[in-house]
Write an enzyme that holds these catalytic residues in place. Structure first.
Site, PDB file in Angstrom:
ATOM      1  N   GLU A  80      64.743  91.155   7.964  1.00 27.77           N
ATOM      2  CA  GLU A  80      64.240  91.737   6.713  1.00 27.77           C
ATOM      3  C   GLU A  80      65.036  92.973   6.339  1.00 27.77           C
ATOM      4  O   GLU A  80      64.666  93.701   5.434  1.00 27.77           O
ATOM      5  CB  GLU A  80      62.766  92.139   6.864  1.00 27.77           C
ATOM      6  CG  GLU A  80      61.832  90.991   7.114  1.00 27.77           C
ATOM      7  CD  GLU A  80      60.428  91.485   7.377  1.00 27.77           C
ATOM      8  OE1 GLU A  80      59.875  92.194   6.531  1.00 27.77           O
ATOM      9  OE2 GLU A  80      59.888  91.160   8.455  1.00 27.77           O
ATOM     10  N   CYS A 112      58.435  88.383   8.831  1.00 32.56           N
ATOM     11  CA  CYS A 112      58.686  88.612  10.259  1.00 32.56           C
ATOM     12  C   CYS A 112      58.834  87.326  11.049  1.00 32.56           C
ATOM     13  O   CYS A 112      59.066  87.350  12.247  1.00 32.56           O
ATOM     14  CB  CYS A 112      57.577  89.477  10.855  1.00 32.56           C
ATOM     15  SG  CYS A 112      57.532  91.109  10.126  1.00 32.56           S
ATOM     16  N   THR A 153      54.936 102.472  13.309  1.00 32.22           N
ATOM     17  CA  THR A 153      55.305 101.303  14.115  1.00 32.22           C
ATOM     18  C   THR A 153      56.663 100.700  13.780  1.00 32.22           C
ATOM     19  O   THR A 153      57.306 100.132  14.657  1.00 32.22           O
ATOM     20  CB  THR A 153      54.237 100.192  13.956  1.00 32.22           C
ATOM     21  OG1 THR A 153      54.105  99.908  12.555  1.00 32.22           O
ATOM     22  CG2 THR A 153      52.895 100.628  14.517  1.00 32.22           C
ATOM     23  N   HIS A 234      53.352  87.661  17.755  1.00 33.19           N
ATOM     24  CA  HIS A 234      53.979  88.650  16.865  1.00 33.19           C
ATOM     25  C   HIS A 234      53.229  89.970  17.033  1.00 33.19           C
ATOM     26  O   HIS A 234      52.027  89.990  17.254  1.00 33.19           O
ATOM     27  CB  HIS A 234      53.914  88.164  15.415  1.00 33.19           C
ATOM     28  CG  HIS A 234      54.444  89.183  14.448  1.00 33.19           C
ATOM     29  ND1 HIS A 234      55.735  89.652  14.523  1.00 33.19           N
ATOM     30  CD2 HIS A 234      53.862  89.824  13.405  1.00 33.19           C
ATOM     31  CE1 HIS A 234      55.924  90.554  13.560  1.00 33.19           C
ATOM     32  NE2 HIS A 234      54.801  90.675  12.873  1.00 33.19           N
ATOM     33  N   ARG A 243      44.268  91.587  20.466  1.00 32.38           N
ATOM     34  CA  ARG A 243      43.035  90.973  20.000  1.00 32.38           C
ATOM     35  C   ARG A 243      43.209  89.449  19.876  1.00 32.38           C
ATOM     36  O   ARG A 243      42.331  88.672  20.266  1.00 32.38           O
ATOM     37  CB  ARG A 243      42.602  91.570  18.655  1.00 32.38           C
ATOM     38  CG  ARG A 243      41.123  91.346  18.374  1.00 32.38           C
ATOM     39  CD  ARG A 243      40.699  91.684  16.946  1.00 32.38           C
ATOM     40  NE  ARG A 243      41.200  92.993  16.509  1.00 32.38           N
ATOM     41  CZ  ARG A 243      41.213  93.355  15.222  1.00 32.38           C
ATOM     42  NH1 ARG A 243      40.790  92.554  14.274  1.00 32.38           N
ATOM     43  NH2 ARG A 243      41.669  94.549  14.896  1.00 32.38           N
TER      44      ARG A 243
END
Lengths: 348, 131, 386
Positions: A80, A112, A153, A234, A243
């Protein structure tokens, strides 16, 4: 047998801590770290970009594959953050690695998921017999707007995979893709930073696609989480993949080796592939690895691999992710801002 | 600055670190030449130079020429590769205090310079000190 | 071959000469040389200039000089050999006169460096290095000599303080040279505390950007003696030029300038002199380390001893071998193409006993050392009182 014959990774040396960015904006670093499960992230040097990162990762993959670069029939980079809007990246890498000219080369943009996309496509070409080996790379110098949660991030790094039919170090058992148009994150042409939709990036986007893709590939392979040695997802931050792994019923032991976001950050197209590289750095023969990528508005690709005896023979031909992760040079926010082109310099 | 055709022509040296070796006296060189500077032989073969070497001497440049201002200060060293070929390389990703004569380095692939916001990006070799 | 002498000399002020163009400077120095020689015509012109193209966007400068001097239609040739352009131009003029081809030849060196900003100037100068294999790594000239200095300090345990002694001496000398760019006395601490340009070289270890021009008139010695209204002719008894690799990395020894050794050997032989016969030297101190290497490679001091010798004052005007009494490139300034000729002008003044406050006692034989790039071209010229 078709699968991975060589893999390699690269992340830049510079790092910025969440505390440093939080201090800049008067935010609470502990809250952010607990929420995002990211401590620090990589920052590319002024002379690094998604091409140089792709080159270093691919060079490491070639060292492990132990093949003549001229035997590679396809080179694809998913990113990207292409240095040029128009002018291919993959040709630079293919040329610099001595793979050109009898080779099919292309750049992929697919949010992504672009990185895993390249692996998916070269796998197909190799398996069909169209090419002997194929090189797929995910590489990014991720963009995050100043003061945006993404700034904590968005990192830089990449991983490369050479697929082939012989000397395989991890065999592909199954693949599966799960795709819908779910616009939770995008960057319009000419914009410096992406736009994202807050909570909408969660349940309907990341989790819906990741969970369904992972379930789909396990179903196709007739496996359950108990059959899987390691799972990789990912990693837009540290929390989402954790999670997802819990929702699918994976344990800490299955998940943690491929969990790189806490110390690397979100490397966009490099994310899930770096996680896979990290797992290959420790995996043993017959281990089963699940990888599920995700791209916003792009869906999820899943692979299940079975590790072969050969992995241990070639693993130390090139640096492990740990080598790059351990070499660090911390920068302050001002240096980070300069390195990421956020300081307006004089233009001649 | 370096024009596009010139850089394109230099790709074997810039991208792949191609050098030369005299088949008569064994002298190694970067870049390859038509004539061996040591024995005048024209029997030169093109070789892939090793990507490891050591620092023979170095400096840190604070006053940069046009096109390199964004990178300064940056270190530059004369590096002798393991087969004896010598070349000038920037030393990157390395604390200046960690650069010394005799230290081992390895070659990496980086941006050399950028011709403004709309121009070409030139890639080529630099080096890092191996810890 | 005929013996050749310098009969006329001319030099402009050196410095940031905002009001003057390169033409103004070249014409001013040339006219001064022509007038002081007592000749009324010249047969040929050589112009030493490094980079008119990048500094003032002008190539083909030699024809302009002939035109602006009012000597249209005579041959006029520009010579470019980096910082040795002046010395090389002198050698070509020497050959033209010695061969009998011409009787009166004007050699002018000029550089106008301050019409561009520093980074552009640094960039222009870097073209004197190997563009493809040094320039593309961002190496500057201070950078190249810093690589030499780092190695020299490493090999001979030399100190920055010893290097600084070159700058202190040359500033002191320049302070008495009315044409020099700098007239300020500096201390060792000033040098050590200045901002670093390329480690270990600081601002005061480097010669500056300078505008300036210098000229000499060469004639056959026998004809020069017959000139009625000229100053005393000074004989060029030795002149030689040599090359080395343009890329510093390709040399076996980074602290020995082989081209200096080769050119000096030939020039000494031609003049029938040895280093001990030299009473005064103008050497190419583009950087402090360059003067130290030069005084070793020219044979004045053993390799590795030049730094200590300088610190001990052996190269002062009243020292064992006076080096750069004019202030050198460091103090006088370094208009690149003019430097090699300015050295000759300064030596002629010394050998005529006209160097005033800078006069070296009993100077009979002088040596000029002009170095191009990081030493890929060197000229050594020996001048002698007849």
């Amino acid at each position: 047998m078709t699968g991975i014959v060589g893999y390699g990774c690269y992340v830049p040396k510079r790092r910025i801590k969440v505390e440093e960015i939080a201090a800049q904006w008067g935010e609470n670093a502990e809250t952010l770290k607990n929420g995002l499960l990211v401590r620090e992230k990589t920052v590319p040097a002024k002379d690094e970009d998604s091409v140089t990162i792709a080159y270093e990762a691919a060079r490491n993959a070639l060292k492990r594959a132990e093949i003549d670069p001229q035997e590679i029939g396809a080179v694809y980079i998913g990113s990207e953050s292409k240095p040029y809007a128009v002018k291919p990246s993959a040709t630079i890498v293919a040329d610099a690695l001595g793979i050109t000219p009898a080779v099919h080369v292309a750049d992929y943009e697919f949010a992504c998921k672009a990185g895993s996309e390249t692996v998916f496509v070269v796998y197909g070409l190799v398996k069909s017999g169209e090419i002997k080996y194929g090189l797929g790379i995910g590489s990014d110098t991720s963009q995050g707007a100043p003061k945006d949660p993404l700034e904590y991030t968005a990192a830089a790094g990449g991983a490369a995979f050479i697929m082939g039919n012989d000397n395989v170090i991890a065999e592909v058992i199954a693949t599966y893709s799960y795709t819908t148009d779910t616009p939770d994150f995008w960057r319009r042409d000419g914009q410096s930073y992406p736009t994202h939709t807050g909570p909408f990036t969660g349940a309907p986007a990341y989790f819906h696609h990741t969970l369904n893709s992972a379930k789909g590939v396990m179903e196709k392979a007739k496996m359950t989480p108990k059959d899987i040695t390691y799972c990789v997802f990912h990693q837009p931050n540290g929390a989402f993949p954790l999670r997802a792994s819990k929702m699918l019923g994976f344990t800490k032991e299955q998940f943690e080796p491929g969990w790189v976001a806490p110390y690397i950050g979100n490397t966009y197209s490099g994310c899930s592939l770096l996680g896979l590289a990290s797992v290959l750095d420790i995996a043993k023969a017959n281990d089963i690895i699940l990888v599920t990528s995700f791209g916003s508005g792009a869906g999820s690709d899943s692979f299940i691999f079975r590790v072969t005896e050969r992995l241990e023979k070639v693993r130390n031909n090139a640096p492990l992710l740990k080598y790059y992760a351990d070499r660090k040079q911390y920068v302050n926010y001002a240096t980070y801002a300069f390195l990421r082109g956020k300081i307006k310099m004089r233009e001649d | 600055m370096l024009t596009i055709p010139r850089n394109w022509r230099e790709k074997p040296q810039r991208y792949m670190l191609k050098g030369g070796k005299c088949k008569d006296c064994g002298y190694t060189m970067y870049p390859a030449r038509k004539v061996c500077p040591k024995c005048h032989s024209e029997n030169i073969e093109i070789i892939d130079l090793p990507r490891e070497g050591k620092i023979l001497t170095y400096t840190v440049i604070y006053s940069a020429p046009e096109g390199f201002e964004d990178f300064s200060p940056y270190a530059v060293a004369i590096v002798e590769l393991t087969n004896g070929a010598r070349l000038m390389l920037q030393i990157v990703d390395t604390d200046f205090n960690n650069i010394e004569i005799g230290k081992k380095v390895s070659v990496v692939f980086r941006r050399l310079f950028v011709e403004g916001k709309a121009g070409i990006i030139i890639y080529g070799p630099k080096a890092i000190v191996e810890d | 071959m005929r013996d050749v002498a310098v009969v006329g000399i001319g030099i402009t002020n050196f410095g940031y000469l905002w009001e003057k163009s390169w033409r103004d400077l070249a014409v001013e120095a040339s006219l001064e040389a022509i007038k002081s020689s007592g000749v009324d015509k010249i047969d040929s012109i050589y112009l030493g200039n490094f980079s008119g193209g990048t500094f003032v966007e002008q190539e083909h400068m030699a024809a302009i000089l002939a035109d602006y001097l009012g000597f249209l239609h005579i041959p006029s040739t520009r010579i470019e050999n980096a910082c040795a352009s002046g010395g090389v131009a002198l050698r070509h003029a020497y050959m033209e006169v010695a061969s009998g081809m011409s009787d009166v030849v004007l050699v002018t060196g000029v550089e106008k460096m301050t019409d561009v900003v520093t980074s552009q100037g640094v960039y222009s100068l870097s073209m004197a290095a190997d563009r493809e294999y040094e320039g593309y790594q961002g190496v500057t000239f201070p950078g190249l000599f810093a690589l030499v200095a780092k190695k020299y300090m490493h090999d001979f345990n030399a100190t920055r303080k010893q290097l600084a002694a070159v700058a202190v001496k040359n500033h002191k000398n320049a302070s008495k040279n009315p044409k020099a760019q700098f007239h300020n006395i500096i201390t060792i601490d000033d040098v050590l505390n200045a901002s670093i340009i390329a480690d270990p070289l600081g601002l005061y270890d480097c010669s500056p950007m300078t505008d300036g021009a210098a000229s000499v008139i060469l004639m056959p010695l026998e004809k020069a003696k017959k000139l009625s209204n000229a100053a005393k002719p000074i004989k060029i008894s030795g002149i030689a030029q040599a090359t080395d690799t343009i890329a510093l990395a390709q040399r076996n020894d980074f602290v020995t300038f082989q081209a200096t050794i080769e050119a000096a050997k030939k020039a000494y032989q031609m003049a029938g002199k040895s280093p001990q016969d030299i009473n005064v030297a103008e050497v190419h101190d583009c950087f402090t380390i360059a003067e130290i290497c030069a005084i070793e490679d020219l044979g004045f001091f053993e390799k590795g001893k030049g730094a200590k010798a300088t610190e001990d004052g052996l190269t002062e005007i009243d020292g064992k071998i006076p080096v750069n009494p004019s202030g050198g490139l460091k103090g006088k300034g370094h208009p690149v193409g003019a430097t090699g000729i300015a050295q000759i002008v300064n030596l002629v003044e010394q050998l005529r006993g006209q160097a005033k406050d800078l006069q070296v006692n009993n100077a009979k034989v002088g040596l000029a050392h002009n170095l191009g790039g990081s030493g890929a071209t060197v000229t050594v010229t020996i001048l002698e009182v007849i």
